[in-house]
Design a protein around this motif. Structure first.
Motif, PDB file in Angstrom:
ATOM      1  N   MET A 133      43.314  48.596  39.898  1.00  0.00           N
ATOM      2  CA  MET A 133      44.019  49.853  39.816  1.00  0.00           C
ATOM      3  C   MET A 133      43.305  50.737  38.810  1.00  0.00           C
ATOM      4  N   SER A 134      43.160  51.989  39.142  1.00  0.00           N
ATOM      5  CA  SER A 134      42.477  52.920  38.267  1.00  0.00           C
ATOM      6  C   SER A 134      43.489  53.736  37.475  1.00  0.00           C
ATOM      7  N   ILE A 135      43.676  53.370  36.224  1.00  0.00           N
ATOM      8  CA  ILE A 135      44.558  54.131  35.340  1.00  0.00           C
ATOM      9  C   ILE A 135      43.976  55.524  35.154  1.00  0.00           C
ATOM     10  N   PHE A 182      40.928  60.598  45.717  1.00  0.00           N
ATOM     11  CA  PHE A 182      41.833  60.581  46.866  1.00  0.00           C
ATOM     12  C   PHE A 182      41.072  60.554  48.187  1.00  0.00           C
ATOM     13  N   GLN A 183      39.915  61.156  48.224  1.00  0.00           N
ATOM     14  CA  GLN A 183      39.141  61.225  49.467  1.00  0.00           C
ATOM     15  C   GLN A 183      38.317  59.972  49.734  1.00  0.00           C
ATOM     16  N   SER A 184      38.154  59.114  48.729  1.00  0.00           N
ATOM     17  CA  SER A 184      37.331  57.915  48.886  1.00  0.00           C
ATOM     18  C   SER A 184      38.198  56.701  49.195  1.00  0.00           C
ATOM     19  N   PRO A 185      37.839  55.947  50.218  1.00  0.00           N
ATOM     20  CA  PRO A 185      38.595  54.720  50.482  1.00  0.00           C
ATOM     21  C   PRO A 185      38.389  53.707  49.353  1.00  0.00           C
ATOM     22  N   VAL A 186      39.349  52.827  49.195  1.00  0.00           N
ATOM     23  CA  VAL A 186      39.241  51.759  48.206  1.00  0.00           C
ATOM     24  C   VAL A 186      38.229  50.750  48.734  1.00  0.00           C
ATOM     25  N   GLY A 187      37.242  50.443  47.927  1.00  0.00           N
ATOM     26  CA  GLY A 187      36.174  49.542  48.350  1.00  0.00           C
ATOM     27  C   GLY A 187      36.639  48.101  48.516  1.00  0.00           C
ATOM     28  N   ARG A 188      36.018  47.424  49.421  1.00  0.00           N
ATOM     29  CA  ARG A 188      36.314  46.010  49.671  1.00  0.00           C
ATOM     30  C   ARG A 188      35.120  45.119  49.366  1.00  0.00           C
ATOM     31  N   ALA A 189      34.028  45.704  48.854  1.00  0.00           N
ATOM     32  CA  ALA A 189      32.822  44.931  48.582  1.00  0.00           C
ATOM     33  C   ALA A 189      33.065  43.879  47.504  1.00  0.00           C
ATOM     34  N   PRO A 213      36.184  42.163  46.122  1.00  0.00           N
ATOM     35  CA  PRO A 213      37.638  42.002  46.090  1.00  0.00           C
ATOM     36  C   PRO A 213      38.102  41.614  44.689  1.00  0.00           C
ATOM     37  N   PRO A 214      39.316  42.019  44.336  1.00  0.00           N
ATOM     38  CA  PRO A 214      39.818  41.661  43.011  1.00  0.00           C
ATOM     39  C   PRO A 214      39.952  40.151  42.876  1.00  0.00           C
ATOM     40  N   ARG A 215      39.836  39.675  41.663  1.00  0.00           N
ATOM     41  CA  ARG A 215      40.003  38.242  41.426  1.00  0.00           C
ATOM     42  C   ARG A 215      41.448  37.861  41.704  1.00  0.00           C
ATOM     43  N   ASN A 216      41.611  36.784  42.404  1.00  0.00           N
ATOM     44  CA  ASN A 216      42.932  36.278  42.728  1.00  0.00           C
ATOM     45  C   ASN A 216      43.133  35.013  41.897  1.00  0.00           C
ATOM     46  N   GLU A 217      43.928  35.133  40.850  1.00  0.00           N
ATOM     47  CA  GLU A 217      44.110  34.005  39.933  1.00  0.00           C
ATOM     48  C   GLU A 217      44.644  32.773  40.652  1.00  0.00           C
ATOM     49  N   LEU A 218      45.550  32.959  41.591  1.00  0.00           N
ATOM     50  CA  LEU A 218      46.112  31.829  42.311  1.00  0.00           C
ATOM     51  C   LEU A 218      45.043  31.105  43.136  1.00  0.00           C
ATOM     52  N   ALA A 219      44.194  31.872  43.836  1.00  0.00           N
ATOM     53  CA  ALA A 219      43.133  31.243  44.635  1.00  0.00           C
ATOM     54  C   ALA A 219      42.168  30.483  43.733  1.00  0.00           C
ATOM     55  N   ILE A 220      41.829  31.057  42.590  1.00  0.00           N
ATOM     56  CA  ILE A 220      40.933  30.389  41.643  1.00  0.00           C
ATOM     57  C   ILE A 220      41.585  29.108  41.122  1.00  0.00           C
ATOM     58  N   LYS A 221      42.869  29.205  40.764  1.00  0.00           N
ATOM     59  CA  LYS A 221      43.590  28.046  40.243  1.00  0.00           C
ATOM     60  C   LYS A 221      43.622  26.912  41.269  1.00  0.00           C
ATOM     61  N   LEU A 222      43.932  27.234  42.520  1.00  0.00           N
ATOM     62  CA  LEU A 222      43.979  26.197  43.554  1.00  0.00           C
ATOM     63  C   LEU A 222      42.597  25.610  43.835  1.00  0.00           C
ATOM     64  N   ALA A 223      41.581  26.462  43.879  1.00  0.00           N
ATOM     65  CA  ALA A 223      40.215  25.969  44.126  1.00  0.00           C
ATOM     66  C   ALA A 223      39.799  24.989  43.039  1.00  0.00           C
ATOM     67  N   LEU A 224      40.096  25.317  41.790  1.00  0.00           N
ATOM     68  CA  LEU A 224      39.745  24.410  40.690  1.00  0.00           C
ATOM     69  C   LEU A 224      40.612  23.156  40.713  1.00  0.00           C
ATOM     70  N   ALA A 225      41.887  23.320  41.022  1.00  0.00           N
ATOM     71  CA  ALA A 225      42.791  22.163  41.052  1.00  0.00           C
ATOM     72  C   ALA A 225      42.331  21.133  42.070  1.00  0.00           C
ATOM     73  N   LEU A 226      41.817  21.605  43.199  1.00  0.00           N
ATOM     74  CA  LEU A 226      41.352  20.682  44.237  1.00  0.00           C
ATOM     75  C   LEU A 226      40.166  19.843  43.785  1.00  0.00           C
ATOM     76  N   THR A 227      39.446  20.317  42.792  1.00  0.00           N
ATOM     77  CA  THR A 227      38.251  19.606  42.347  1.00  0.00           C
ATOM     78  C   THR A 227      38.509  18.696  41.157  1.00  0.00           C
ATOM     79  N   LEU A 228      39.746  18.667  40.681  1.00  0.00           N
ATOM     80  CA  LEU A 228      40.089  17.855  39.512  1.00  0.00           C
ATOM     81  C   LEU A 228      41.092  16.777  39.909  1.00  0.00           C
ATOM     82  N   PRO A 229      40.818  15.533  39.562  1.00  0.00           N
ATOM     83  CA  PRO A 229      41.672  14.437  40.031  1.00  0.00           C
ATOM     84  C   PRO A 229      43.074  14.402  39.399  1.00  0.00           C
TER      85      PRO A 229
END
Length: 177
Positions: A1-3, A80-87, A89-105
């Motif tokens: 988000m751009s303050i 306002f005239q520029s689309p929000v870029g998708r190149a 993507p914002p960091r998704n803490e939940l996705a990161i947490k699950l990805a790391l959790a899967l690699t730890l016993p």
């Protein structure tokens, strides 16, 4: 988000001081993204440094009033005239947490998914309730709030579906019971 861009957009209406900008931002976005007042004033200082806003003096109550410059209007319009870029993507803490959790016993990934699903479902209920309440007596300003709430509802629904997929993949990894 751009303050930065959000404050410029709000200043297009009329000059304001920092607390007014914070309140107006939260009102127009359904209070979904609370702003720290220090962040507002830090951003205003940078906008002034960059020539996008200017100080118009005080209001007599100790508040410094800011107004947008022509360069600031041009920047807000370009935003306002520029689309929000998708190149990137914002960091998704939940996705990161699950990805790391899967690699730890030692991590209970299933428990993590269940706990997150419960939180997400509560949030979804709150967003839906807020949306229902805002839609009862809609005013023009409420349309912006409804759009933000719809976005939050759709994002949270997608998160719950994704958690269901994660759980299904975990079950596939575990193999036949």
């Amino acid at each position: 988000m751009s303050i930065r861009h959000s404050l410029l957009a709000l200043l297009q209406d009329r000059p304001r001081y920092g607390y007014q900008l914070r309140t107006e931002f939260e009102d127009r976005t359904g209070s979904s993204w609370p702003l720290n007042i220090g962040q507002v004033y830090t951003t205003l200082d940078r906008l002034e440094r960059d020539g996008l806003v200017q100080k118009d003096g005080g209001d007599g109550d100790g508040h410094i009033i800011y107004s947008i410059t022509d360069a600031g209007r041009a920047e807000a319009q370009a935003w306002f005239q520029s689309p929000v870029g998708r190149a990137n993507p914002p960091r998704n803490e939940l996705a990161i947490k699950l990805a790391l959790a899967l690699t730890l016993p030692a991590v209970d990934v299933g428990g993590l998914i269940q706990a997150q699903r419960a939180v997400s479902m509560r949030a979804l209920q709150e967003y839906t309730k807020s949306r229902r309440e805002a839609a009862v007596h809609p005013r023009p300003a409420d349309t912006a709030r409804l759009l933000v709430l719809d976005s939050l509802i759709f994002q949270t629904e997608a998160e719950v579906r994704w958690l269901d997929l994660c759980e299904a993949r975990l079950m596939q990894l575990a193999g036949p019971a």
